[in-house]
Write a protein that holds these residues in place. Structure first.
Motif, PDB file in Angstrom:
ATOM      1  N   HIS A   1       0.743  -0.421   0.034  1.00 50.44           N
ATOM      2  CA  HIS A   1       0.204  -0.024  -0.075  1.00 50.44           C
ATOM      3  C   HIS A   1       0.567   1.144  -0.087  1.00 50.44           C
ATOM      4  O   HIS A   1       0.244   2.267   0.631  1.00 50.44           O
ATOM      5  N   GLY A   2       2.263   0.760  -0.276  1.00 51.76           N
ATOM      6  CA  GLY A   2       3.264   2.073  -0.051  1.00 51.76           C
ATOM      7  C   GLY A   2       3.255   3.089   1.326  1.00 51.76           C
ATOM      8  O   GLY A   2       3.259   4.443   0.684  1.00 51.76           O
ATOM      9  N   TYR A   3       3.807   2.744   2.086  1.00 53.17           N
ATOM     10  CA  TYR A   3       4.016   3.507   3.305  1.00 53.17           C
ATOM     11  C   TYR A   3       5.338   4.022   2.885  1.00 53.17           C
ATOM     12  O   TYR A   3       6.442   3.065   2.733  1.00 53.17           O
ATOM     13  N   HIS A   4       5.680   5.470   2.934  1.00 53.56           N
ATOM     14  CA  HIS A   4       7.040   5.819   2.645  1.00 53.56           C
ATOM     15  C   HIS A   4       7.280   6.083   1.337  1.00 53.56           C
ATOM     16  O   HIS A   4       8.522   5.676   0.835  1.00 53.56           O
ATOM     17  N   TRP A   5       6.532   5.586   0.555  1.00 54.56           N
ATOM     18  CA  TRP A   5       6.454   5.343  -1.236  1.00 54.56           C
ATOM     19  C   TRP A   5       7.503   6.302  -1.793  1.00 54.56           C
ATOM     20  O   TRP A   5       8.444   5.447  -2.409  1.00 54.56           O
ATOM     21  N   ASP A   6       7.900   7.915  -1.484  1.00 57.97           N
ATOM     22  CA  ASP A   6       8.490   8.011  -2.635  1.00 57.97           C
ATOM     23  C   ASP A   6      10.185   7.722  -1.787  1.00 57.97           C
ATOM     24  O   ASP A   6      10.953   8.041  -2.897  1.00 57.97           O
TER      25      ASP A   6
END
Length: 146
Positions: free
Chosen positions: A65-70
């Protein structure tokens, strides 16, 4: 990992009754909060749906789900383009489902897996706070209505 090892590992990842869902559900049940699990009648099939107060709870794993995706996007190794597309689609889908739930009068709530594991009581408390707010709203009605 070889591609076949990775494929085998990924095939064992569950979508329902994950460990983080079970931890949160048990904690809610102990506090007397009743719910439906994997409620298919709502967009996004919330992991936990507290139907009485229209609260949809999602237990999100950090990777999918893209935790700290950047930050994490830059660290992906194998099959980078595939995972970037997949996780960004997941993030967009989660956002769309949240908007659909809000349009239906539901409150979507997301908890990261690490928060559920490390701070279960904080997650339960946040849900209890939302339930309290919903109770007040249901008793008083929307602001400005008589």
């Amino acid at each position: 990992m070889t591609p076949s090892q990775r494929s085998k590992a990924m095939s064992h990842i569950k979508g329902k009754d994950t460990s983080i869902e079970i931890i949160l559900r048990k904690a809610l049940w102990r506090r007397g909060i009743r719910y439906r699990k994997n409620y298919k009648a709502l967009p996004g099939t919330p992991d936990i749906a507290i139907t009485k107060y229209k609260i949809a709870v999602f237990c999100d794993s950090e990777f999918f789900h893209g935790y700290h995706w950047d930050i994490k996007k830059g660290k992906l190794g194998n099959n980078r383009e595939y995972w970037i597309r997949k996780i960004e689609r997941n993030i967009a889908r989660d956002n769309q489902n949240d908007l659909k739930l809000i349009a239906l009068g539901w409150l979507p709530v997301h908890f990261w897996g690490q928060d559920i594991i490390k701070r279960t009581s904080d997650c339960v408390e946040a849900i209890e706070d939302l339930i309290f707010e919903q109770k007040v709203y249901q008793e008083d009605g929307p602001a400005g209505c008589l």
